[in-house]
Design an enzyme around this catalytic site. Structure first.
Site, PDB file in Angstrom:
ATOM      1  N   ILE A 171       0.899  -1.157   0.000  1.00 55.83           N
ATOM      2  CA  ILE A 171       0.000   0.000   0.000  1.00 55.83           C
ATOM      3  C   ILE A 171       0.941   1.212   0.000  1.00 55.83           C
ATOM      4  O   ILE A 171       1.876   1.281   0.790  1.00 55.83           O
ATOM      5  CB  ILE A 171      -0.940  -0.012   1.240  1.00 55.83           C
ATOM      6  CG1 ILE A 171      -1.925   1.171   1.222  1.00 55.83           C
ATOM      7  CG2 ILE A 171      -0.179  -0.038   2.551  1.00 55.83           C
ATOM      8  CD1 ILE A 171      -3.010   1.078   2.315  1.00 55.83           C
ATOM      9  N   SER A 172       0.725   2.130  -0.940  1.00 56.45           N
ATOM     10  CA  SER A 172       1.637   3.288  -1.058  1.00 56.45           C
ATOM     11  C   SER A 172       1.574   4.146   0.202  1.00 56.45           C
ATOM     12  O   SER A 172       0.560   4.161   0.907  1.00 56.45           O
ATOM     13  CB  SER A 172       1.238   4.156  -2.251  1.00 56.45           C
ATOM     14  OG  SER A 172       1.494   3.487  -3.454  1.00 56.45           O
TER      15      SER A 172
END
Length: 213
Positions: free
Chosen positions: A63-64
């Site tokens: 997940i960025s």
């Protein structure tokens, strides 16, 4: 699926941090303030969910970090009812940000494990993209084109031609381009054949995978 006052307090702090880092679009900040990022992570990471860091989400993906999500989203200049193509659904967090901002989101995920997980998670949270699909992000979704904007959430070695073709005139394509380190690239489609290109700094993303199924 709990979202507590403590979580909201941590989100408030995260939004302050993103503002300090230069994010100015109020709609982006409001969306990040509303979305329970901890629900998109494995429970072991829950206590760290509001740090400005990426985390693993399975299938070799991440997940960025919130700043990257905010930065890419701000570049899109999202307006309500914009039709947006997202390449790389991943955890669904970026999808959720766009949906909360009022966009009609069409999203493609290459990893079946993540596709299944996210297809179940988003509706449970009351977030309903227009279309989630399992497939090759390099090809986009020609049947649903053209799009007001396109966002790619994985590092691409080059800008895929089909994505450029699926962008409306006046539309914006945001894509990290490069092998080890990516340059955040914004393309604005000026005419059928002309694109204006902006390069906006170095980022690190997991690679955009081609369809091997």
């Amino acid at each position: 699926m709990k979202d507590t006052n403590k979580h909201q307090g941590l989100r408030n702090q995260l939004v302050k941090l993103l503002s300090q880092k230069g994010i100015t679009d109020k709609n982006v900040l409001e969306a990040i303030n509303k979305i329970p990022r901890h629900l998109f992570l494995e429970s072991g990471f829950e206590d760290f969910a509001y740090q400005d860091k990426p985390f693993p989400i399975g299938a070799g993906q991440t997940i960025s970090q919130p700043y990257t999500v905010a930065f890419q989203t701000e570049l899109l200049q999202v307006k309500k009812d914009d039709k947006i193509l997202e390449i790389g659904t991943g955890s669904g967090y970026q999808t959720a940000v766009l949906c909360v901002m009022g966009a009609k989101v069409y999203s493609v995920e290459r990893q079946n494990e993540l596709f299944k997980k996210t297809s179940t998670l988003l509706p449970k949270m009351g977030i309903r993209p227009k279309h989630l699909s399992f497939g090759d992000g390099y090809k986009g979704l020609p049947n649903y084109a053209p799009f007001d904007s396109i966002i790619v959430t994985a590092g691409a070695p080059f800008i895929p031609q089909p994505l450029m073709a699926q962008l409306k005139i006046g539309g914006r394509l945001v894509i990290p381009v490069g092998e080890d380190v990516q340059v955040m690239t914004l393309l604005i489609r000026k005419t059928e054949t002309q694109f204006e290109k902006h390069e906006l700094g170095d980022f690190r993303f997991v690679p955009l995978l081609e369809d091997k199924n």
